[in-house]
Design a protein around this motif. Structure first.
Motif, short mmCIF file in Angstrom:
data_model
loop_
_atom_site.label_atom_id
_atom_site.label_comp_id
_atom_site.label_asym_id
_atom_site.label_seq_id
_atom_site.Cartn_x
_atom_site.Cartn_y
_atom_site.Cartn_z
N LEU A 63 0.87 -1.18 0.00
CA LEU A 63 0.00 0.00 0.00
C LEU A 63 0.90 1.23 0.00
O LEU A 63 1.76 1.36 0.86
N TRP A 64 0.74 2.10 -1.02
CA TRP A 64 1.55 3.32 -1.11
C TRP A 64 0.62 4.52 -1.32
O TRP A 64 -0.49 4.40 -1.82
N SER A 65 1.13 5.69 -0.92
CA SER A 65 0.42 6.94 -1.16
C SER A 65 0.99 7.59 -2.42
O SER A 65 2.21 7.74 -2.53
N VAL A 66 0.11 7.95 -3.37
CA VAL A 66 0.53 8.60 -4.61
C VAL A 66 -0.38 9.80 -4.83
O VAL A 66 -1.33 10.06 -4.08
N ASP A 67 -0.11 10.55 -5.90
CA ASP A 67 -0.93 11.70 -6.28
C ASP A 67 -2.36 11.20 -6.56
O ASP A 67 -2.57 10.25 -7.30
N SER A 68 -3.35 11.87 -5.92
CA SER A 68 -4.74 11.42 -6.06
C SER A 68 -5.28 11.60 -7.47
O SER A 68 -6.34 11.08 -7.79
N ARG A 69 -4.52 12.32 -8.34
CA ARG A 69 -4.98 12.48 -9.72
C ARG A 69 -4.81 11.20 -10.53
O ARG A 69 -5.40 11.06 -11.59
N PHE A 70 -3.97 10.27 -10.07
CA PHE A 70 -3.76 9.03 -10.80
C PHE A 70 -4.92 8.07 -10.52
O PHE A 70 -5.07 7.58 -9.40
N ALA A 71 -5.75 7.82 -11.57
CA ALA A 71 -6.96 7.01 -11.38
C ALA A 71 -6.78 5.57 -11.83
O ALA A 71 -7.58 4.71 -11.45
N PHE A 72 -5.75 5.30 -12.67
CA PHE A 72 -5.58 3.96 -13.22
C PHE A 72 -4.13 3.52 -13.05
O PHE A 72 -3.22 4.34 -13.07
N ALA A 73 -3.91 2.21 -12.87
CA ALA A 73 -2.57 1.67 -12.66
C ALA A 73 -2.40 0.37 -13.43
O ALA A 73 -3.36 -0.40 -13.59
N TYR A 74 -1.18 0.13 -13.92
CA TYR A 74 -0.86 -1.06 -14.72
C TYR A 74 0.50 -1.62 -14.27
O TYR A 74 1.39 -0.87 -13.87
N PHE A 75 0.66 -2.93 -14.36
CA PHE A 75 1.96 -3.56 -14.11
C PHE A 75 2.81 -3.54 -15.39
O PHE A 75 2.29 -3.73 -16.49
N ILE A 76 4.13 -3.32 -15.24
CA ILE A 76 5.11 -3.60 -16.29
C ILE A 76 5.93 -4.76 -15.76
O ILE A 76 6.91 -4.58 -15.01
N GLY A 77 5.52 -5.99 -16.10
CA GLY A 77 6.09 -7.18 -15.48
C GLY A 77 7.56 -7.38 -15.80
O GLY A 77 8.29 -7.98 -15.01
N GLN A 78 8.02 -6.93 -16.97
CA GLN A 78 9.42 -7.15 -17.34
C GLN A 78 10.38 -6.43 -16.41
O GLN A 78 11.54 -6.83 -16.27
N LYS A 79 9.95 -5.32 -15.78
CA LYS A 79 10.87 -4.47 -15.01
C LYS A 79 10.48 -4.31 -13.55
O LYS A 79 11.11 -3.54 -12.85
N ASP A 80 9.46 -5.00 -13.05
CA ASP A 80 8.96 -4.76 -11.69
C ASP A 80 8.58 -3.28 -11.52
O ASP A 80 8.94 -2.64 -10.53
N TRP A 81 7.89 -2.73 -12.52
CA TRP A 81 7.44 -1.34 -12.51
C TRP A 81 5.92 -1.29 -12.43
O TRP A 81 5.21 -2.25 -12.75
N ILE A 82 5.42 -0.16 -12.01
CA ILE A 82 3.98 0.15 -12.05
C ILE A 82 3.85 1.50 -12.75
O ILE A 82 4.53 2.46 -12.39
N VAL A 83 2.97 1.59 -13.78
CA VAL A 83 2.72 2.86 -14.45
C VAL A 83 1.31 3.32 -14.07
O VAL A 83 0.36 2.55 -14.11
N THR A 84 1.21 4.59 -13.66
CA THR A 84 -0.08 5.17 -13.28
C THR A 84 -0.49 6.20 -14.33
O THR A 84 0.35 6.83 -14.98
N GLU A 85 -1.83 6.38 -14.47
CA GLU A 85 -2.37 7.20 -15.54
C GLU A 85 -3.36 8.21 -14.95
O GLU A 85 -4.24 7.85 -14.16
N SER A 86 -3.16 9.51 -15.28
CA SER A 86 -4.10 10.55 -14.88
C SER A 86 -4.67 11.21 -16.12
O SER A 86 -4.48 10.73 -17.25
N LEU A 87 -5.36 12.34 -15.95
CA LEU A 87 -5.99 13.00 -17.07
C LEU A 87 -4.99 13.46 -18.12
O LEU A 87 -5.25 13.42 -19.32
#
Length: 817
Positions: A63-87
């Protein structure tokens, strides 16, 4: 395109896990994304939280705190990354242990709906760009961007082809679907049909080598398209509400659709016959398949539901096959990531070989041998697993064809399933052996990395300390007119000296208002807190000090004997002179942000200020010793001879913003040197000052009226004992009684200031005994500040400070491991 339900179908959707609003913390329908290799799902909430859950165990992973503008999140499995998407933007985070570290921020076209896809194997990411265009990002090429133009209305959905890795599809609000070739950077196929609703979900079929797409949107129908022929080949109807999700299952020959009323329909992928209808009993938003099992995940209002498809021999066979694949195979991305991870570890080991000393040669040679073994074992493992992958792929393909064509050959299927079960058990045994070998190698690498980091930090600390001492010795020999000072082994330029007007200083101190006065002052003058370009200390010299001089306004005497001599004295532990005002006889010093040592140990500002830790106290004692040694070693042209401070006490030891000691009142020492040669009024002022601080005055002064190096050492000893005990009176008697006790271990620790934390008893006692020797009533027994051998004050305190630094570095290294 039959849509009739098959009543004889044995398929069932069985609930396996349900997460409620109390678990996930929202009453909305969370938009989630599944990890391509791990049993994880991720979603972002409007409250600004980013959550990762294990959908097999039903436990929250992070559980992490991020900018509340980010409404969607996706895994990038190749790199252990998470990409978040806002307006308007994307942000990529890297998962580092239990924290998120931002990798990059990218701009995207304005849109309130999720338009993003991650390539299953390569380093590509699709996103919205300029509303009507699609951007392809490549993170291996420093996030190089390629823009695909061709839509005339807003983009609604994008998707990569799971097997033809150079293809992706996009849909737009002008009822157009395009299939693009990444290498040619152009559209290969275009589907245009006025019956196409605004598409919210788009996916390729990965089986049977068929050029198929499935779409759904704001209607009660999902459509299957042949994108090469640009035609609709099936309409999947019989939903009561709008279809929000639709996909070809990646392993099973079924098509899944979900409407907003929570009804799930399962159809045969070959003839589109309806096999199963299931109601989830809540308003749904999104559905996705779990890549390595027969499970699917559905999100509803305040809930997430995990369902498993069971009930037919084909499904059960597929479950066993998937179990085999899950245990024995890695995708090419898994292997590439594992190679990258191991290569990174190997690179770090090779870098360690370059920086370690000759005494570590044998350990480094062993590490090289282990590295070669790891590379050899890794190559063998990759080759074996690639071969196993190819074998399992052939096995899965053959099995699917047999199930579809030979529906009546159950006896033969049972025999083959028995053989397959035996092979699964054999492979599971081999996998356990490989996992044990990999675990031992990984543990050995972690131990070597931890040892390397600890040794490197210790070596860096010791080297830095040696350079610091060498540079300080050079700093003593600084020539007249130099504007450089040695600080921590580095040559730093001192602040330029400036002459201030009387009006500037009066404005900066409200005409020397009493509210800005610091302390009670002394016979030589008073100190005020001033505000010029930045906070400063303004010291106003008393006219009585210069009463016996012939100069009517004393300006010449003040400039020659005080200001010019102070300008020549530069040391990292002396308070820096920034300027002077000759008209008002004022000195302007740098501001000490943390006040004086006396303020800290006397708690003058109350407990809100905090307390000095014991290791900071031992460091600042050594720093004061360096400054005092510098003054005692002064010689022309820096000074007429050794400078006797004569006012050493906690009140005159100031602390900057990094808690580094700055010895003040050096101007008093220079004035005091002149007073010993001056008139009666000046000698009277000096006597008044010494009587004010009688506890720091050596006993021989009252007899001979002479201040020298040993009287400074006496005051330094009393100051050491007061810093250790936190008491500004009777410190000598308290420490002497504790150190002389037969059972002094407990008694000695009791006299140390408890507000400083858990003292190192051995180091504290060493410093306390030094303080008692310095404050000896017999001046002949007091140690020298600097002399050959290991009995000088500076030598002892430097070793204590070094031990404190090394202990800190080792503790920090262990905490970071």
């Amino acid at each position: 395109m039959g849509d009739g339900c098959n009543p004889g179908s044995m398929l069932q959707l069985v609930p396996k896990l349900k997460m409620t609003e109390a678990d996930i913390g929202t009453g909305d329908r969370p938009w989630f994304n599944l990890h391509p290799y791990k049993p994880w799902l991720v979603f972002a909430l409007p409250s600004g939280s980013l959550q990762v859950w294990d959908y097999e165990e039903g436990k929250r992973v992070a559980l992490w705190s991020v900018d509340s503008r980010f409404a969607f999140a996706y895994f990038i499995g190749q790199k252990d990354w998470i990409v978040t998407e806002s307006l308007k933007q994307l942000e990529v985070f890297e998962i580092q242990n239990s924290t998120l570290q931002s990798v990059v921020r990218l701009m995207r076209g304005y849109g309130s709906w999720p338009v993003l896809a991650v390539h299953p194997t390569s380093s590509h990411l699709l996103s919205l760009w300029e509303e009507n265009d699609v951007a392809l990002w490549d993170w291996d090429k420093e996030w190089e961007k390629i823009v695909f133009k061709g839509h005339s209305k807003w983009i609604t959905a994008v998707a990569f082809h799971p097997t033809e890795l150079n293809l992706f599809a996009s849909s737009s609000g002008d009822f157009i679907i395009k299939v693009w070739d990444i290498e040619k950077r152009s559209a290969m196929h275009t589907i245009q049909d006025s019956c196409i609703p605004p598409v919210c979900c788009l996916q390729f079929c990965c089986k049977f080598q068929k050029p198929l797409l499935i779409t759904c949107g704001s209607t009660k129908v999902a459509s299957v398209w042949d994108y090469q022929a640009a035609s609709c080949i099936a309409k999947l109807e019989r939903h009561k509400y709008h279809v929000s999700s639709a996909f070809f299952h990646p392993h099973l020959p079924y098509i899944f659709t979900l409407d907003t009323g929570g009804e799930i329909k399962v159809r045969n992928e070959l003839n589109y016959q309806l096999l199963l209808s299931y109601s989830s009993q809540f308003t749904c938003g999104r559905m996705a398949p779990c890549r390595n099992s027969n499970k699917i995940v559905v999100s509803g209002k305040g809930e997430i539901l995990v369902l498993e498809l069971v009930g037919s021999e084909f499904v059960e066979c597929t479950r066993r096959i998937e179990k085999l694949e899950k245990g024995l195979t890695f995708s090419k991305v898994d292997l590439e990531n594992k190679v990258l991870y191991m290569q990174k570890a190997l690179d770090e080991l090779r870098e360690a070989q370059r920086i370690q000393t000759e005494s570590q040669a044998e350990a480094l040679e062993a590490a090289r041998c282990k590295t070669r073994e790891v590379e050899s074992m890794l190559q063998k493992e990759i080759t074996a697993r690639q071969e196993s992958d190819r074998s399992c792929e052939r096995l899965v393909t053959d099995r699917i064809e047999q199930v579809e064509v030979e529906s009546n050959g159950r006896a033969t299927l049972a025999q083959k399933m028995e053989k397959l079960t035996q092979r699964v058990e054999e492979r599971e045994g081999e996998l356990q052996q490989l996992e044990k070998s990999c675990g031992k190698l990984s543990e050995r690498i972690r131990l070597l990395e931890r040892e390397k980091a600890t040794l490197a930090q210790e070596l860096k600390k010791v080297t830095q300390r040696v350079e610091e001492l060498e540079c300080e010795l050079k700093g003593v020999k600084t020539q007249q007119g130099s504007h450089f000072v040695v600080d921590g082994g580095r040559m730093e330029k001192t602040p330029l000296f400036r002459e201030y007007s009387a009006e500037e200083l009066r404005d900066g101190t409200d005409n020397f208002d009493e509210k800005w006065k610091s302390g009670d002052g002394d016979p030589y003058g008073c100190c005020f807190l001033g505000k010029l370009a930045s906070p400063v200390w303004v010291r106003k010299i008393s006219p009585d000090v210069m009463r016996d001089h012939d100069d009517p306004n004393h300006a010449t005497w003040f400039k020659t004997n005080v200001v010019e001599r102070l300008r020549l004295l530069h040391h990292p532990n002396l308070l820096t002179l920034m300027g002077a005002c000759y008209a008002d006889k004022c000195l302007v010093y740098q501001h000490a942000a943390n006040g004086s040592v006396m303020d800290w140990i006397s708690c003058r500002d109350g407990p809100g200020r905090g307390f000095l830790p014991w290791y900071v106290r031992l460091r600042l004692i050594a720093q004061v010793a360096r400054a005092l040694s510098f003054l005692h070693s002064a010689h022309p042209p820096l000074a007429k001879g050794p400078i006797i401070h004569g006012a050493l006490k906690p009140a005159n030891i100031l602390l900057d913003d990094k808690l580094v000691a700055k010895l003040g009142a050096v101007d008093q020492a220079l004035i005091q040197q002149e007073l010993q040669e001056g008139g009666q009024a000046q000698r009277t002022a000096m006597l008044m000052r010494l009587e004010h601080d009688s506890q720091y005055v050596a006993p021989e002064y009252w007899r001979f009226k002479v201040l020298d190096k040993r009287t400074d050492i006496y005051a330094f000893g009393i100051t050491i004992l007061e810093i250790l005990t936190g008491k500004l009176s009777d410190a000598y008697e308290i420490v002497e009684a504790a150190v002389g006790d037969d059972h002094h271990d407990g008694a000695f620790l009791n006299v140390l200031d408890r507000n400083a934390g858990g003292w190192d008893a051995e180091l504290a006692e060493k410093v306390a005994r030094l303080g008692l020797h310095c404050a000896s009533l017999d001046r002949r027994h007091r140690p020298d500040m600097m002399m050959a051998g290991n009995e000088s004050i500076l030598w002892i305190l430097e070793r204590v400070a070094l031990e404190v630094d090394i202990a800190d570095s080792v503790e920090v290294a262990l905490q970071n491991c």
